[in-house]
Design a protein around this motif. Structure first.
Motif, PDB file in Angstrom:
ATOM      1  N   ASN A  54       4.683   5.188  11.868  1.00 20.01           N
ATOM      2  CA  ASN A  54       4.065   5.056  10.547  1.00 20.01           C
ATOM      3  C   ASN A  54       2.744   5.818  10.452  1.00 20.01           C
ATOM      4  OD1 ASN A  54       6.005   3.156   9.396  1.00 20.01           O
ATOM      5  ND2 ASN A  54       5.210   1.748  10.930  1.00 20.01           N
ATOM      6  N   LYS A  79       2.767   1.684  -1.591  1.00 21.59           N
ATOM      7  CA  LYS A  79       3.295   2.447  -0.459  1.00 21.59           C
ATOM      8  C   LYS A  79       3.491   1.572   0.788  1.00 21.59           C
ATOM      9  CE  LYS A  79       1.306   6.990  -1.650  1.00 21.59           C
ATOM     10  NZ  LYS A  79       2.172   7.209  -2.725  1.00 21.59           N
ATOM     11  N   THR A  80       2.717   0.518   0.915  1.00 21.75           N
ATOM     12  CA  THR A  80       2.801  -0.321   2.114  1.00 21.75           C
ATOM     13  C   THR A  80       3.658  -1.566   1.940  1.00 21.75           C
ATOM     14  OG1 THR A  80       0.778  -1.525   1.538  1.00 21.75           O
ATOM     15  CG2 THR A  80       0.534   0.428   2.941  1.00 21.75           C
ATOM     16  N   LEU A 132      -1.755   2.518  -2.926  1.00 29.80           N
ATOM     17  CA  LEU A 132      -1.685   2.187  -1.504  1.00 29.80           C
ATOM     18  C   LEU A 132      -0.907   0.902  -1.262  1.00 29.80           C
ATOM     19  CD1 LEU A 132      -5.239   3.096  -0.189  1.00 29.80           C
ATOM     20  CD2 LEU A 132      -3.088   4.203   0.373  1.00 29.80           C
ATOM     21  N   ASP A 176       1.708   8.699   9.181  1.00 26.95           N
ATOM     22  CA  ASP A 176       1.285   9.237   7.887  1.00 26.95           C
ATOM     23  C   ASP A 176       0.810   8.126   6.955  1.00 26.95           C
ATOM     24  OD1 ASP A 176       1.845  11.816   8.710  1.00 26.95           O
ATOM     25  OD2 ASP A 176       3.852  11.820   7.831  1.00 26.95           O
ATOM     26  N   LEU A 177       1.517   7.026   6.931  1.00 28.24           N
ATOM     27  CA  LEU A 177       1.137   5.900   6.080  1.00 28.24           C
ATOM     28  C   LEU A 177      -0.190   5.286   6.546  1.00 28.24           C
ATOM     29  CD1 LEU A 177       1.776   4.008   3.751  1.00 28.24           C
ATOM     30  CD2 LEU A 177       3.201   2.678   5.315  1.00 28.24           C
ATOM     31  N   LEU A 188      -3.023   7.550   5.593  1.00 26.74           N
ATOM     32  CA  LEU A 188      -3.302   7.387   4.166  1.00 26.74           C
ATOM     33  C   LEU A 188      -4.069   6.088   3.923  1.00 26.74           C
ATOM     34  CD1 LEU A 188      -2.783   8.589   1.349  1.00 26.74           C
ATOM     35  CD2 LEU A 188      -0.664   7.284   1.289  1.00 26.74           C
ATOM     36  N   LEU A 189      -3.664   5.044   4.583  1.00 25.59           N
ATOM     37  CA  LEU A 189      -4.309   3.743   4.431  1.00 25.59           C
ATOM     38  C   LEU A 189      -5.768   3.774   4.911  1.00 25.59           C
ATOM     39  CD1 LEU A 189      -3.622   0.873   3.495  1.00 25.59           C
ATOM     40  CD2 LEU A 189      -2.934   0.364   5.828  1.00 25.59           C
TER      41      LEU A 189
END
Length: 108
Positions: free
Chosen positions: A66, A46-47, A43, A68-69, A72-73
């Motif tokens: 953002n 990805k960020t 994670l 999707d991100l 996920l977060l």
């Protein structure tokens, strides 16, 4: 650009995931369970190119950009297995902005 900050408002509201990213950093360096360390590292990785997630932003269009991100977060806080049972959404204080809805919240 849809900013949260209004000229006549007494507060400047910023959207930030810094506190949660700090928790992930703690897990990354202190947890003894390898799968949790790997998850936290994934994670964080990805960020890392989205500094506004840590530093904060006011442009609410970035929530959609953002999506999707962010989903996920927030996956630990919005578990997939509970999406039809829990009535939840993330929201921005002092605004009518909500995002990251559970399926049950959407159905209502």
């Amino acid at each position: 650009m849809a900013d949260l900050y209004k000229q006549d408002a007494p507060f400047q509201v910023y959207i930030s995931f810094k506190k949660y990213l700090d928790v992930l950093e703690h897990i990354r360096y202190n947890d003894r369970l390898e799968y949790r360390v790997n998850y936290a590292e994934s994670l964080i990785e990805k960020t890392k190119n989205f500094k506004e997630l840590r530093d904060g932003f006011q442009d609410i269009s970035l929530l959609e950009k953002n999506e999707d991100l962010i989903k996920l977060l927030l996956a630990d806080l919005f578990p997939t297995g509970m999406t039809n049972n829990e009535i939840k959404a993330a929201s921005i204080p002092l605004s009518n902005t909500t995002f990251n809805y559970t399926e049950r919240f959407k159905a209502i």
